[in-house]
Scaffold this motif. Structure first.
Motif, short mmCIF file in Angstrom:
data_model
loop_
_atom_site.label_atom_id
_atom_site.label_comp_id
_atom_site.label_asym_id
_atom_site.label_seq_id
_atom_site.Cartn_x
_atom_site.Cartn_y
_atom_site.Cartn_z
N TYR A 282 48.41 55.58 84.70
CA TYR A 282 49.34 55.02 83.93
C TYR A 282 50.65 54.44 84.74
O TYR A 282 50.91 53.26 84.44
CB TYR A 282 49.96 56.20 82.91
CG TYR A 282 51.27 55.85 82.44
CD1 TYR A 282 51.40 54.82 81.51
CD2 TYR A 282 52.36 56.56 82.79
CE1 TYR A 282 53.01 54.48 81.17
CE2 TYR A 282 53.56 56.48 82.43
CZ TYR A 282 53.89 55.36 81.51
OH TYR A 282 55.10 55.34 81.10
N ILE A 283 50.74 55.00 85.85
CA ILE A 283 51.85 54.49 86.67
C ILE A 283 51.62 53.44 87.55
O ILE A 283 52.35 52.45 87.52
CB ILE A 283 52.33 55.74 87.73
CG1 ILE A 283 53.03 57.12 86.97
CG2 ILE A 283 53.26 55.22 88.78
CD1 ILE A 283 53.32 58.25 87.92
N ASP A 284 50.54 53.32 87.95
CA ASP A 284 49.89 52.40 88.95
C ASP A 284 49.84 50.81 88.12
O ASP A 284 49.67 50.05 88.68
CB ASP A 284 48.75 52.61 89.70
CG ASP A 284 49.23 53.71 90.56
OD1 ASP A 284 50.27 53.83 90.99
OD2 ASP A 284 48.30 54.53 91.15
N VAL A 285 49.35 51.28 86.90
CA VAL A 285 48.69 50.01 85.91
C VAL A 285 49.76 49.63 84.87
O VAL A 285 50.57 48.65 84.94
CB VAL A 285 47.37 50.26 85.35
CG1 VAL A 285 46.80 48.84 84.78
CG2 VAL A 285 46.45 50.77 86.51
N ALA A 286 49.49 50.27 83.76
CA ALA A 286 50.37 49.93 82.60
C ALA A 286 51.93 50.10 82.72
O ALA A 286 52.60 49.12 82.40
CB ALA A 286 50.21 51.01 81.45
N ARG A 287 52.39 50.96 83.45
CA ARG A 287 53.85 51.19 83.73
C ARG A 287 54.26 50.19 84.73
O ARG A 287 55.50 49.39 84.60
CB ARG A 287 54.37 52.51 83.98
CG ARG A 287 55.92 52.73 84.30
CD ARG A 287 56.20 54.30 84.89
NE ARG A 287 57.49 54.28 84.72
CZ ARG A 287 58.60 53.76 85.68
NH1 ARG A 287 58.08 53.12 86.55
NH2 ARG A 287 59.61 53.99 85.66
N SER A 288 53.46 49.95 85.72
CA SER A 288 53.91 48.95 86.85
C SER A 288 53.90 47.46 86.29
O SER A 288 55.07 46.98 86.75
CB SER A 288 52.87 48.93 88.04
OG SER A 288 53.17 48.12 88.97
N ILE A 289 52.99 47.23 85.41
CA ILE A 289 52.89 45.92 84.76
C ILE A 289 54.24 45.67 83.74
O ILE A 289 54.73 44.59 83.95
CB ILE A 289 51.72 45.58 83.79
CG1 ILE A 289 50.51 45.68 84.93
CG2 ILE A 289 51.94 44.30 82.96
CD1 ILE A 289 49.16 45.44 84.29
N GLN A 290 54.63 46.87 83.33
CA GLN A 290 55.84 46.66 82.44
C GLN A 290 57.19 46.43 83.16
O GLN A 290 57.74 45.72 82.80
CB GLN A 290 55.93 47.86 81.44
CG GLN A 290 57.10 47.71 80.40
CD GLN A 290 56.77 46.83 79.48
OE1 GLN A 290 55.77 46.26 79.38
NE2 GLN A 290 57.80 46.83 78.65
N VAL A 291 57.06 47.10 84.04
CA VAL A 291 58.40 47.11 85.03
C VAL A 291 58.22 45.65 85.59
O VAL A 291 59.54 44.87 85.90
CB VAL A 291 58.25 48.06 86.34
CG1 VAL A 291 59.25 47.91 87.41
CG2 VAL A 291 58.61 49.58 85.79
N ARG A 292 57.27 45.04 86.33
CA ARG A 292 57.45 43.75 86.77
C ARG A 292 57.73 42.55 85.47
O ARG A 292 58.24 41.73 85.90
CB ARG A 292 55.87 43.31 87.23
CG ARG A 292 55.60 44.16 88.47
CD ARG A 292 54.37 43.06 89.17
NE ARG A 292 53.09 43.30 88.42
CZ ARG A 292 52.17 44.02 88.50
NH1 ARG A 292 52.42 45.00 89.41
NH2 ARG A 292 51.26 43.85 87.93
N LYS A 293 57.15 42.87 84.31
CA LYS A 293 57.54 42.14 83.43
C LYS A 293 59.33 42.18 83.08
O LYS A 293 59.94 40.93 82.74
CB LYS A 293 57.15 42.47 81.81
CG LYS A 293 55.41 42.01 81.91
CD LYS A 293 54.93 42.34 80.53
CE LYS A 293 53.58 42.18 80.29
NZ LYS A 293 53.02 42.69 79.24
N LEU A 294 59.64 43.37 83.14
CA LEU A 294 61.21 43.39 83.21
C LEU A 294 61.90 42.90 84.16
O LEU A 294 63.15 42.20 83.92
CB LEU A 294 61.54 45.03 82.84
CG LEU A 294 61.05 45.62 81.58
CD1 LEU A 294 61.21 47.02 81.76
CD2 LEU A 294 62.03 45.08 80.55
#
Length: 456
Positions: free
Chosen positions: A267-279
């Protein structure tokens, strides 16, 4: 526009409080998703909205402001139905409002009293805007609403002032909360798939449910877990958790399974990381604060948001029984007690000292500061053990009946070898059935109150 259901609309994600153009970059004045309250007729309730602005400017979180809005909207609806102006609220009106809340049968006694106190706080603020009008006061001050102030002495000589009004109702009897069932957990996990609108929400919500079930942490403790805490647990699989309800919020180490840790890392490496990059692309100067379960805006999640998540998932899954994050905690602790009782039962009877030791070990994982409130988990553990033993006994009985039928067929067909094999299986099942009724010693369980009274 007439409001039949909820009496509010929500502000935009980038809304800031008016009058502070030069401070727009300050998070203190941001008010995303803040509720704007209307009368049922559709007119803006400016008095209540000014109060909510005051609460937000005083430093309260948006979730707190919106909770106040929900509670005070009940007052607005009652006044509209009663055709009573806000400035005419009196003791009699407040008593009628309390009775109206009781008739709705949607609020507990404690909740009704909290709403009454919120109304009094709002009126105390509102009367500062009025000239020559005392809305709230103690006896002799000429207030339309007469309150009583009681001094309560707490620990170390601290004194608290409690506001009371005769519209308040008797406190509710505490509800009995049991561990959540495995069926409810599965239903909640399934509902994450179709309730979440984004892949980030879907993965985040599933990880939250799994971690709550696997560690038994409290809501607030869940929101304190950081990405670095999970990464640091890669070696020994022990997650550091800040303990709420303890002075200084000390850390404790809670074991997590390999599967859970792998799920969190993914979850940290994929879903959360993508969300942080969007922000980071969308917000200039955005900095990741490192919270494991952040909001869609990358902020720290509030405990009330966790409760709202459970409410939404429960409704989507069609679960009628009560389900909450704390019931996950009850389940975790009960399973920990069960595992240790099973281990002790292999050595013989279990005494009071042995169970106290069990509870002490479990308390180091759960973050309990006292063992007094943990005896109920022994109750739940024995209930679960009894259910499991009875269930296995029923299975053994049914299997024995099948074996006896097969033995009869084998004897009639003169198959000696098959008959002997079935006889061996029958003896094994008979021993299983006898063992199924052997519960751990309940002597300590039934007598623990004689020397150690439980206090919840």
């Amino acid at each position: 526009m007439t409001f039949v259901g909820k009496l509010w609309l929500t502000s935009s994600k980038d809304f800031y409080l008016p009058g502070y153009q030069g401070l727009k970059k300050s998070p203190r004045w941001s008010a995303p998703d803040m509720r704007v309250v209307y009368w049922p007729s559709g007119c803006v309730c400016w008095q209540l909205n000014l109060y909510l602005l005051h609460v937000r400017r005083s430093g309260s979180a948006i979730s707190t402001v919106n909770t106040y809005a929900s509670e005070l909207c009940l007052l607005i609806r009652f006044l509209s139905e009663s055709e009573c102006p806000l400035e005419e609220i009196s003791d009699d009106v407040l008593v009628s409002f309390s009775e109206w809340l009781l008739q709705r049968k949607k609020s507990s006694g404690n909740h009704i009293n909290r709403i009454i106190l919120r109304v009094i706080t709002f009126l105390e603020w509102y009367q500062t805007l009025l000239i020559g009008r005392v809305l709230v006061g103690t006896l002799g001050q000429g207030g339309q609403v007469t309150i009583t102030l009681r001094s309560l002495r707490g620990g170390r000589g601290a004194v608290r002032i409690r506001t009371q009004h005769h519209a308040m109702v008797p406190a509710s009897i505490p509800r009995s909360v049991h561990p959540v069932s495995s069926g409810s957990i599965s239903a909640l996990l399934d509902s994450c798939e179709w309730t979440a609108k984004t892949n980030f929400r879907r993965n985040r919500d599933r990880c939250m449910l799994v971690l709550l079930a696997d560690t038994g942490v409290r809501r607030e403790e869940l929101t304190w877990i950081s990405v670095s805490d999970v990464i640091g647990a890669a070696g020994d699989r022990k997650l550091p958790v800040r303990t709420s309800k303890r002075k200084g919020n000390p850390y404790r180490l809670v074991p997590i399974s390999d599967e859970t840790h792998k799920m969190l890392v993914e979850y940290i490496d994929v879903a959360r990381s993508i969300q942080v990059r969007k922000l980071k692309r969308r917000k200039i100067g955005y900095k990741d604060l490192g919270w494991l379960f952040c909001t869609r805006e990358g902020l720290k999640m509030a405990p009330s948001t966790v409760s709202q998540l459970f409410s939404d998932l429960r409704a989507a899954a069609g679960i009628t029984e009560r389900v909450s994050a704390h019931m996950f905690r009850h389940r975790y602790i009960t399973l920990q007690v069960i595992a240790r009782l099973r281990s002790l039962s292999q050595r013989g009877s279990i005494g009071v000292e042995a169970i106290t030791t069990v509870l002490s070990k479990v308390a180091s994982l759960s973050g309990h500061s006292s063992l007094d409130s943990m005896w109920r988990y022994v109750d739940w553990a024995y209930e679960q053990l009894e259910y499991e033993y009875n269930d296995s006994a029923n299975v053994a009985e049914e299997a024995l009946r099948v074996i006896e039928v097969l033995m009869g067929d084998a004897q009639s067909s003169a198959s000696k070898e098959l008959s002997e094999s079935l006889s061996i299986v029958k003896d094994a099942l008979s021993q299983l059935r006898t063992k199924s009724y052997e519960l751990p010693s309940v002597v300590a369980h039934s007598l623990r109150g004689s020397g150690n009274k439980p206090r919840d």
